[in-house]
Design a protein around this motif. Structure first.
Motif, short mmCIF file in Angstrom:
data_model
loop_
_atom_site.label_atom_id
_atom_site.label_comp_id
_atom_site.label_asym_id
_atom_site.label_seq_id
_atom_site.Cartn_x
_atom_site.Cartn_y
_atom_site.Cartn_z
N UNK A 12 0.81 -1.21 0.00
CA UNK A 12 0.00 0.00 0.00
C UNK A 12 0.85 1.26 0.00
N UNK A 13 2.08 1.16 0.52
CA UNK A 13 3.01 2.29 0.49
C UNK A 13 4.19 1.91 -0.38
N UNK A 14 4.54 2.76 -1.30
CA UNK A 14 5.69 2.50 -2.16
C UNK A 14 6.69 3.63 -2.01
N UNK A 15 7.94 3.32 -2.15
CA UNK A 15 8.99 4.31 -2.05
C UNK A 15 10.14 3.80 -1.22
N UNK A 16 11.26 4.48 -1.34
CA UNK A 16 12.46 4.01 -0.67
C UNK A 16 12.59 4.54 0.76
N UNK A 17 11.88 5.60 1.15
CA UNK A 17 12.07 6.22 2.45
C UNK A 17 11.21 5.62 3.56
N UNK A 18 10.20 4.84 3.21
CA UNK A 18 9.31 4.28 4.24
C UNK A 18 10.04 3.37 5.22
N UNK A 19 10.94 2.48 4.76
CA UNK A 19 11.64 1.65 5.74
C UNK A 19 12.47 2.45 6.73
N UNK A 20 13.06 3.55 6.29
CA UNK A 20 13.82 4.40 7.21
C UNK A 20 12.90 4.96 8.29
N UNK A 21 11.73 5.43 7.88
CA UNK A 21 10.79 6.03 8.83
C UNK A 21 10.25 5.01 9.82
N UNK A 22 9.79 3.85 9.33
CA UNK A 22 9.17 2.92 10.28
C UNK A 22 10.18 2.22 11.16
N UNK A 23 11.39 2.00 10.70
CA UNK A 23 12.42 1.44 11.59
C UNK A 23 12.76 2.44 12.68
N UNK A 24 12.87 3.72 12.32
CA UNK A 24 13.13 4.76 13.32
C UNK A 24 12.00 4.83 14.35
N UNK A 25 10.75 4.76 13.90
CA UNK A 25 9.62 4.83 14.82
C UNK A 25 9.56 3.63 15.75
N UNK A 26 9.84 2.44 15.23
CA UNK A 26 9.81 1.24 16.07
C UNK A 26 10.91 1.30 17.12
#
Length: 53
Positions: free
Chosen positions: A28-42
């Motif tokens: 549902x979410x595409x792009x290269x920056x999402x993993x950086x954001x959700x790893x930081x949030x977790x």
């Protein structure tokens, strides 16, 4: 024996990271920056959980 007075639960920051991760993995979410954001949030949510105790 002393019972804990505070209920342990999942914080908003960690829960947001997990929801973003699930949305990214399912496509549902595409792009290269999402993993950086959700790893930081977790990781931030884990730090907040350990600090509450």
């Amino acid at each position: 024996m002393k019972l804990p007075t505070q209920l342990s639960g999942l914080g908003t920051t960690g829960l947001t990271g997990i929801v973003l991760m699930v949305l990214h993995v399912t496509g549902y979410l595409t792009g290269w920056a999402w993993p950086i954001l959700y790893v930081f949030l977790i990781i931030t949510g884990i730090g907040q959980e350990n600090r509450k105790g």
